[in-house]
Design a protein around this motif. Structure first.
Motif, PDB file in Angstrom:
ATOM      1  N   ILE A  91       0.842  -1.209   0.000  1.00  0.00           N
ATOM      2  CA  ILE A  91       0.000   0.000   0.000  1.00  0.00           C
ATOM      3  C   ILE A  91       0.876   1.258   0.000  1.00  0.00           C
ATOM      4  N   GLY A  92       2.110   1.086  -0.446  1.00  0.00           N
ATOM      5  CA  GLY A  92       2.975   2.250  -0.659  1.00  0.00           C
ATOM      6  C   GLY A  92       3.598   2.834   0.580  1.00  0.00           C
ATOM      7  N   ILE A  93       3.698   2.069   1.663  1.00  0.00           N
ATOM      8  CA  ILE A  93       4.319   2.560   2.901  1.00  0.00           C
ATOM      9  C   ILE A  93       5.599   1.771   3.140  1.00  0.00           C
ATOM     10  N   THR A  94       6.728   2.429   3.075  1.00  0.00           N
ATOM     11  CA  THR A  94       8.024   1.745   3.185  1.00  0.00           C
ATOM     12  C   THR A  94       8.464   1.547   4.622  1.00  0.00           C
ATOM     13  N   ASP A  95       7.914   2.309   5.532  1.00  0.00           N
ATOM     14  CA  ASP A  95       8.298   2.205   6.941  1.00  0.00           C
ATOM     15  C   ASP A  95       7.275   1.356   7.688  1.00  0.00           C
ATOM     16  N   PRO A  96       7.612   0.111   8.035  1.00  0.00           N
ATOM     17  CA  PRO A  96       6.630  -0.766   8.694  1.00  0.00           C
ATOM     18  C   PRO A  96       6.201  -0.251  10.069  1.00  0.00           C
TER      19      PRO A  96
END
Length: 296
Positions: free
Chosen positions: A267-272
């Motif tokens: 969903i385009g979020i690189t920081d978990p």
């Protein structure tokens, strides 16, 4: 405007008025107090039909004209015609009068609603802005639900389960009319803008979107777009977009074995870690806890 008064009674009419003590009971019952039917009826070819309530009514009055024509005047100033296949609503406590036309008297289905939710339904579907035209699908549904409710109330007047069922049926009927009627041309245009924006968002859930980009694609100013989303969804555009992302993430957590990091990346979020904080803020649960909750 025809002001001829007609004594009570029309041939083949249907009329039901709930006794006062039952209205009191329904106004206290948990499942009916927010919305219940106090009066319901059908007046066919109601020549000389006329009603006047200078102090208004305790109920919200819904009038559907199935044939002919009539008129309604609100608060001694706002007057309009009610023609075939149109529904009008008179808000509670509003002084009013109404009647059948002289040359082509209306046939009307009508019911009175009490409870706070009746007013809320009117506002959200803008039913108090003027007559609403019922398309064919909504028209047949209206008559079907009306007949069922009338028979149930007439045959089992004192049954709380029946009144509860009628209350839920009327809720569905009103919301269905509100959705299918679609409002004014301006309302339809607003919905088109909103749907256009949401489709654009849905196609880019794996990316990021900025407000100027969305506004340009939709053809609205940023301020207008924010106002539209706030009024129609309760959230500004970018927050709504984030909620769409989290909804998709929740589906992946439930239906796939992807890791938290992989779901976030989808969903385009690189920081978990940011993803986990956002997911919990919106859903109330951390991603792992959400995944472990049995579904279905």
């Amino acid at each position: 405007m025809d002001t001829t008064r007609k004594p009570e009674g029309f041939e083949e009419e249907k009329l039901f008025v709930l006794p006062d003590y039952m209205q009191e009971e329904l106004s206290r019952s948990e499942l009916t107090r927010d919305l219940f039917v106090s009066d319901i009826g059908f007046f066919p070819h109601a020549r000389h039909h006329y009603r006047e309530r200078p102090e208004g009514s305790n109920s919200h009055i819904f009038i559907f004209c199935s044939d002919g024509e009539g008129w309604i005047e609100l608060d001694q100033q706002k007057a309009f015609s009610l023609t075939q296949n149109h529904l009008a609503v008179i808000p509670a406590k509003t002084p009013h009068r109404y009647g059948a036309s002289t040359h082509e008297p209306w046939s009307i289905y009508w019911f009175h609603l009490q409870g706070d939710h009746a007013a809320a339904f009117m506002r959200i579907y803008r039913m108090d802005a003027g007559p609403v035209h019922l398309p064919i699908g909504a028209l047949s549904k209206f008559k079907e639900v009306f007949d069922q409710c009338y028979v149930l109330l007439s045959d089992k007047t004192y049954s709380l389960p029946i009144h509860t069922h009628v209350s839920q049926s009327v809720r569905q009927l009103i919301s269905g009319i509100g959705i299918s009627a679609g409002g004014t041309a301006k309302d339809k245009k607003r919905k088109q803008y909103l749907e256009h924006a949401i489709r654009y968002m849905n196609d880019r859930l794996e990316d990021s979107i900025k407000l100027p980009e969305l506004a340009k694609h939709t053809g609205l100013s940023k301020q207008h777009l924010i106002l539209l989303f706030n009024e129609e969804t309760g959230f500004p555009p970018i927050e709504y977009f984030l909620r769409m992302k989290i909804q998709k993430a929740a589906q992946m957590l439930s239906l796939t074995s992807l890791s938290i990091k992989e779901v976030a990346a989808n969903i385009g979020i690189t920081d978990p870690y940011y993803f986990s904080r956002l997911f919990k803020k919106i859903t109330g649960s951390a991603p792992t806890a959400y995944r472990n909750v049995p579904k279905g």
